[in-house]
Design a protein around this motif. Structure first.
Motif, PDB file in Angstrom:
ATOM      1  N   LEU A   1       3.458 -11.421 -19.777  1.00  0.00           N
ATOM      2  CA  LEU A   1       4.365 -12.117 -18.862  1.00  0.00           C
ATOM      3  C   LEU A   1       5.241 -13.064 -19.682  1.00  0.00           C
ATOM      4  CD1 LEU A   1       4.802 -12.422 -15.725  1.00  0.00           C
ATOM      5  CD2 LEU A   1       3.340 -14.464 -15.898  1.00  0.00           C
ATOM      6  N   PRO A   2       6.558 -13.046 -19.487  1.00  0.00           N
ATOM      7  CA  PRO A   2       7.419 -13.941 -20.264  1.00  0.00           C
ATOM      8  C   PRO A   2       6.940 -15.386 -20.195  1.00  0.00           C
ATOM      9  CG  PRO A   2       8.761 -12.356 -19.087  1.00  0.00           C
ATOM     10  CD  PRO A   2       7.342 -12.164 -18.605  1.00  0.00           C
ATOM     11  N   ALA A   3       7.093 -16.102 -21.306  1.00  0.00           N
ATOM     12  CA  ALA A   3       6.543 -17.452 -21.436  1.00  0.00           C
ATOM     13  C   ALA A   3       7.138 -18.428 -20.426  1.00  0.00           C
ATOM     14  CB  ALA A   3       6.774 -17.964 -22.854  1.00  0.00           C
ATOM     15  N   GLU A   4       8.352 -18.172 -19.970  1.00  0.00           N
ATOM     16  CA  GLU A   4       8.988 -19.121 -19.053  1.00  0.00           C
ATOM     17  C   GLU A   4       8.192 -19.283 -17.761  1.00  0.00           C
ATOM     18  OE1 GLU A   4      12.607 -17.576 -17.060  1.00  0.00           O
ATOM     19  OE2 GLU A   4      12.217 -15.726 -18.149  1.00  0.00           O
ATOM     20  N   TYR A   5       7.434 -18.258 -17.368  1.00  0.00           N
ATOM     21  CA  TYR A   5       6.652 -18.349 -16.143  1.00  0.00           C
ATOM     22  C   TYR A   5       5.437 -19.273 -16.292  1.00  0.00           C
ATOM     23  CZ  TYR A   5       9.498 -14.556 -14.371  1.00  0.00           C
ATOM     24  OH  TYR A   5      10.559 -13.802 -13.954  1.00  0.00           O
ATOM     25  N   PHE A   6       5.167 -19.703 -17.514  1.00  0.00           N
ATOM     26  CA  PHE A   6       4.065 -20.638 -17.743  1.00  0.00           C
ATOM     27  C   PHE A   6       4.551 -22.084 -17.813  1.00  0.00           C
ATOM     28  CE2 PHE A   6       2.605 -16.557 -19.189  1.00  0.00           C
ATOM     29  CZ  PHE A   6       1.253 -16.538 -18.926  1.00  0.00           C
ATOM     30  N   THR A   7       5.827 -22.277 -18.043  1.00  0.00           N
ATOM     31  CA  THR A   7       6.319 -23.635 -18.324  1.00  0.00           C
ATOM     32  C   THR A   7       7.402 -24.116 -17.365  1.00  0.00           C
ATOM     33  OG1 THR A   7       7.940 -22.729 -19.889  1.00  0.00           O
ATOM     34  CG2 THR A   7       5.797 -23.377 -20.784  1.00  0.00           C
TER      35      THR A   7
END
Length: 379
Positions: A25-31
């Motif tokens: 999952l692209p990192a932006e969905y974590f931050t």
């Protein structure tokens, strides 16, 4: 292929196949705070989430509250001995009715009464009584008492939330047309319902606030490639090479085989292994190989960068033996080791250097986790 934020590459959707080159999952969905706001609606308001354990509210009128995102519910046992859930919101002016009441310190009430204007509801959520000031208009010079309309009881009952269960484990769904619970729980429900989960009592709870996104911990729980390097005490006696990670539609199971057979009396289940179930989106059931009891985790997001881990333990009695206390101590050590790992990972994700990670072939459970998140986002 790992994708760095070098200004030349773009992230892609989670690949449909674990063998594809880019599948995290692209990192932006974590931050991204917007991602968490989206998850409250598209994940935690649409899928079944764990509410609590029915054994903690054994008597009519016993209740606890459970908060999921911005929503709080009252989970109670009604006059028919059923466990039901209602929004903790009065139908009159929207006031919160009862104070926060954790499952481990349940309350008890004969009726549900809002303290603001004393609207009172039966345990089935039906409006029971209102103060006289709602039946007459003594303070309103423009309205005669006989002109006051009778309240529509049916239209002013509490708003109920769908519930379902696996044995004593109570789940809720905030969707007005939820997917069938059996579709989400799958064979996990069948396996757990064959065990006497209801015979065990709540014995201990630990609540920890961790500085990372909830999916980071969920992913860490879903694989054990990191165990050899980071959990030396826990892997003692476990044959990691013969372990299995089983993937199903909405849950996955981590099977861990012990090097030596363990006395049957030390397990609630018959299989000669420990089984750790992860039920999408944020609940686990931990069937231990070396303890006559089980545990659960709730991985509750607080915002995009913090979550709360609620770890509960259930044994034959609520008073733990010396061996059970030692077992729980070891379990807590495992959690704290994982907290350090996921917070370290989250520091890296927050740096913005990584746009999209690359998963390994043994991280197929984690790949499933990421796929479900993306499917929810796109729904």
């Amino acid at each position: 292929m790992t994708r760095w934020n070098d200004g030349t590459d773009r992230v892609e959707a989670v690949s449909p196949d674990i063998t594809d080159e880019t599948n995290a999952l692209p990192a932006e969905y974590f931050t991204d705070p917007n991602a968490y706001e989206m998850e409250k609606e598209k994940i935690f308001s649409r899928y079944w989430v764990y509410a609590g354990h029915a054994n903690c509210i054994p008597e009519t009128g016993d209740f606890f509250t459970r908060t999921v995102g911005d929503k709080q519910i009252i989970v109670l046992r009604d006059n028919e001995n059923d466990v039901r859930a209602f929004y903790n919101v009065c139908a009159h002016r929207g006031s919160k009715i009862v104070e926060d009441t954790p499952m481990t310190e349940p309350g008890s009430m004969s009726r549900i009464q809002c303290p603001y204007h004393l609207w009172t509801y039966d345990l089935d959520g039906d409006l029971s009584t209102t103060p006289k000031s709602f039946e007459e208009a003594s303070l309103n010079p423009d309205l005669a008492d006989e002109e006051v309309a009778k309240l529509d009881d049916d239209g002013n009952s509490l708003l109920e939330v769908s519930t379902d269960r696996i044995g004593p484990l109570v789940f809720v769904n905030f969707d007005t047309d939820p997917m069938p619970f059996e579709e989400q729980a799958g064979k996990m429900a069948t396996e757990l319902e064959s065990l006497p989960l209801g015979d065990y009592q709540h014995a201990a709870r630990f609540v920890s606030e961790v500085e990372c996104n909830w999916k980071t911990f969920g992913g860490n729980y879903s694989e054990c490639d990191h165990c050899q390097a980071n959990h030396q005490d826990w892997i003692e006696g476990i044959q990691l090479d013969e372990s299995e990670l089983e993937v199903n539609d909405y849950h996955w199971v981590l099977h861990y085989t012990h090097e030596e057979d363990v006395d049957d009396e030390l397990r609630i289940h018959d299989e000669h292994e420990a089984k750790f179930y992860y039920l999408w989106p944020n609940f686990t059931v931990n069937m231990y190989g070396t303890a006559d009891g089980y545990g659960t985790y709730i991985i509750d997001p607080i915002d995009e960068s913090r979550f709360q881990l609620i770890a509960d333990y259930f044994f034959e009695t609520s008073e733990m033996t010396r061996e059970e206390l030692e077992f729980v101590r070891t379990s807590r050590q495992l959690q704290e080791e994982d907290f350090e790992l996921v917070e370290r990972q989250y520091e890296g994700l927050k740096s913005g250097a990584l746009a999209q990670a690359q998963l390994g072939p043994n991280e197929h459970t984690l790949h499933k986790f990421h796929r479900l998140a993306q499917e929810a986002y796109n729904a």
